[in-house]
Design an enzyme around this catalytic site. Structure first.
Site, PDB file in Angstrom:
ATOM      1  N   TYR A 165       4.096   5.003  15.939  1.00 57.99           N
ATOM      2  CA  TYR A 165       2.545   4.311  15.685  1.00 57.99           C
ATOM      3  C   TYR A 165       1.774   5.578  15.718  1.00 57.99           C
ATOM      4  O   TYR A 165       0.278   5.918  15.075  1.00 57.99           O
ATOM      5  CB  TYR A 165       2.496   3.540  16.252  1.00 57.99           C
TER       6      TYR A 165
ATOM      7  N   VAL B  72       0.750  -1.227   0.369  1.00 53.27           N
ATOM      8  CA  VAL B  72       0.196   0.110   0.161  1.00 53.27           C
ATOM      9  C   VAL B  72       0.805   0.964  -0.119  1.00 53.27           C
ATOM     10  O   VAL B  72       0.409   2.551   0.159  1.00 53.27           O
ATOM     11  CB  VAL B  72      -1.118   0.049   1.074  1.00 53.27           C
TER      12      VAL B  72
ATOM     13  N   SER C 198      -7.104   3.375  15.230  1.00 51.26           N
ATOM     14  CA  SER C 198      -6.216   2.602  16.587  1.00 51.26           C
ATOM     15  C   SER C 198      -6.982   3.925  17.700  1.00 51.26           C
ATOM     16  O   SER C 198      -7.047   4.982  17.621  1.00 51.26           O
ATOM     17  CB  SER C 198      -4.825   2.932  16.383  1.00 51.26           C
TER      18      SER C 198
HETATM   19  P1  NAD Z   1      -2.198  -8.117  11.683  1.00 48.66           P
HETATM   20  O1  NAD Z   1      -0.486  -7.395  11.692  1.00 48.66           O
HETATM   21  O2  NAD Z   1      -2.479  -9.594  12.210  1.00 48.66           O
HETATM   22  O3  NAD Z   1      -2.775  -7.456  10.082  1.00 48.66           O
HETATM   23  C1  NAD Z   1      -1.454  -6.441   9.109  1.00 48.66           C
HETATM   24  C2  NAD Z   1      -2.376  -6.484   8.058  1.00 48.66           C
HETATM   25  O4  NAD Z   1      -1.384  -5.574   7.371  1.00 48.66           O
HETATM   26  C3  NAD Z   1      -1.386  -8.017   6.935  1.00 48.66           C
HETATM   27  O5  NAD Z   1      -2.369  -8.675   6.470  1.00 48.66           O
HETATM   28  C4  NAD Z   1       0.139  -7.374   6.734  1.00 48.66           C
HETATM   29  O6  NAD Z   1      -0.179  -8.771   5.287  1.00 48.66           O
HETATM   30  C5  NAD Z   1      -0.997  -5.891   5.614  1.00 48.66           C
HETATM   31  N1  NAD Z   1      -0.051  -4.797   5.782  1.00 48.66           N
HETATM   32  C6  NAD Z   1       1.389  -4.846   6.572  1.00 48.66           C
HETATM   33  N2  NAD Z   1       2.274  -3.898   5.823  1.00 48.66           N
HETATM   34  C7  NAD Z   1       1.850  -3.863   4.281  1.00 48.66           C
HETATM   35  C8  NAD Z   1       1.878  -3.191   3.381  1.00 48.66           C
HETATM   36  N3  NAD Z   1       2.874  -2.490   3.226  1.00 48.66           N
HETATM   37  N4  NAD Z   1       0.713  -3.223   2.732  1.00 48.66           N
HETATM   38  C9  NAD Z   1       0.515  -3.876   2.844  1.00 48.66           C
HETATM   39  N5  NAD Z   1      -0.613  -4.791   3.171  1.00 48.66           N
HETATM   40  C10 NAD Z   1       0.207  -4.772   4.403  1.00 48.66           C
HETATM   41  O7  NAD Z   1      -2.335  -7.084  12.815  1.00 48.66           O
HETATM   42  P2  NAD Z   1      -4.000  -6.310  12.818  1.00 48.66           P
HETATM   43  O8  NAD Z   1      -4.066  -6.131  14.366  1.00 48.66           O
HETATM   44  O9  NAD Z   1      -4.952  -6.978  12.064  1.00 48.66           O
HETATM   45  O10 NAD Z   1      -4.176  -4.715  12.204  1.00 48.66           O
HETATM   46  C11 NAD Z   1      -4.875  -4.868  11.102  1.00 48.66           C
HETATM   47  C12 NAD Z   1      -5.013  -2.526  11.990  1.00 48.66           C
HETATM   48  O11 NAD Z   1      -5.279  -2.379  13.021  1.00 48.66           O
HETATM   49  C13 NAD Z   1      -4.043  -2.115  11.500  1.00 48.66           C
HETATM   50  O12 NAD Z   1      -3.971  -1.005  10.602  1.00 48.66           O
HETATM   51  C14 NAD Z   1      -3.579  -1.742  12.823  1.00 48.66           C
HETATM   52  O13 NAD Z   1      -2.701  -0.399  13.079  1.00 48.66           O
HETATM   53  C15 NAD Z   1      -5.094  -1.857  13.176  1.00 48.66           C
HETATM   54  N6  NAD Z   1      -4.609  -1.973  14.937  1.00 48.66           N
HETATM   55  C16 NAD Z   1      -4.945  -2.888  15.783  1.00 48.66           C
HETATM   56  C17 NAD Z   1      -4.236  -3.507  16.997  1.00 48.66           C
HETATM   57  C18 NAD Z   1      -4.834  -4.742  17.833  1.00 48.66           C
HETATM   58  O14 NAD Z   1      -5.074  -4.732  18.938  1.00 48.66           O
HETATM   59  N7  NAD Z   1      -4.541  -6.032  16.565  1.00 48.66           N
HETATM   60  C19 NAD Z   1      -5.296  -2.177  17.565  1.00 48.66           C
HETATM   61  C20 NAD Z   1      -5.378  -0.880  17.044  1.00 48.66           C
HETATM   62  C21 NAD Z   1      -5.166  -0.645  16.298  1.00 48.66           C
END
Ligand code: NAD
Length: 260
Positions: free
Chosen positions: A155, A63, A142
């Protein structure tokens, strides 16, 4: 009749974690889904989603690369004839004390979490304008877009940025029937959770596996961590007709962890 019959949804970071749960939700409600990820496993994830009978494509896409993002949205349009909903969910986190927070870490985080969200919104809007029937953009921020946590200034900044771009774009496209909203997940069980538990656990004290997150969960009024499906429910609502009059908003989905 399903809520999203005939709609096409693009979900970045859709191969695992929260993104996969979002894809499951949209396929269950009738949508055609394109999941995109920088990881090649996106093809496998798409194949698994297709087992339900849904139309799902997996696209490898970074992305942060404008050309790759353009190709992603054109492919979604060519394959399914339209793009109606786009969920900018791909994200990364690293945790570092200020003296160890290199320019590379800063730039990589901003590139995926903020620029990547913008590039996807831009291409999605281009595709939505082709059919002129509006659309839905939903950006994953987030809890750190509300309250920056220790050792993650990059972040937190990247996620505050998501809120700003969401508000600005919402104003620009409002008259075209396109809504733009952001969501703030709290503590959700995914690979990111495992990384956070391990790294913050080492930096904040002598926590064993799972102990730090377990202690944080005690701060959540509902006393449980979130699951991908909790986030997917909010996203499906924002993508539905019930949310027609909601735009430029940022909504928490965190069991009450942050109430502002
Ligand atoms: P995860 O690590 O399980 O998944 C992250 C996803 O992003 C993966 O599919 C990865 O391939 C993709 N990704 C990373 N870099 C990329 C790039 N350059 N191009 C395309 N795809 C890319 O994480 P998650 O916990 O499922 O997080 C999803 C979203 O939720 C993120 O934006 C994260 O910041 C946000 N988030 C997560 C939490 C949590 O507690 N898990 C809390 C707040 C926010």
């Amino acid at each position: 009749m399903n809520r999203f019959d005939g709609k096409t949804v693009v979900i970045t970071g859709g191969n695992k974690g929260i993104g996969y749960a979002i894809a499951e939700r949209f396929t269950a409600e009738g949508a055609n889904v394109v999941i995109a990820s920088v990881e090649p496993q996106v093809e496998e994830a798409a194949a698994k989603l297709r087992e339900s009978g849904a139309a799902v494509s997996g696209v490898v896409c970074d992305v942060t690369d404008p050309e790759a993002v353009r190709v992603l949205y054109e492919r979604a349009f060519d394959e399914f004839g339209q793009v109606d909903i786009s969920v900018q969910n791909a994200g990364i986190i690293t945790i570092a004390k200020v003296e160890d927070l290199t320019e590379d870490k800063w730039d990589a985080t901003m590139a995926v979490n903020t620029k990547g969200v913008f590039l996807c919104c831009q291409e999605a809007i281009r595709q939505m304008r082709k059919h002129g029937r509006g659309g839905r953009l939903i950006n994953t921020a987030s809890g750190q877009a509300r309250d920056g946590f220790i050792y993650t200034p990059h972040y937190a900044a990247s996620k505050f940025g998501v809120m700003g771009l969401t508000q600005s774009l919402a104003k620009e496209v409002a008259l075209e029937g396109i809504t733009v909203n952001a969501i703030c997940p709290g503590i959700i069980k995914t690979d990111m959770w495992d990384y956070n538990d391990r790294v913050w656990g080492q930096m904040l004290g002598d926590y064993g596996p799972g102990e730090l997150m377990a202690s944080w969960v005690q701060n959540i009024p509902m006393k449980r961590a979130g699951e991908g499906k909790d986030v997917a429910g909010l996203i499906a609502f924002l993508a539905s007709e019930d949310a027609d009059y909601i735009t430029g908003q940022t909504i928490n989905v965190d069991g009450g962890l942050i109430m502002s």
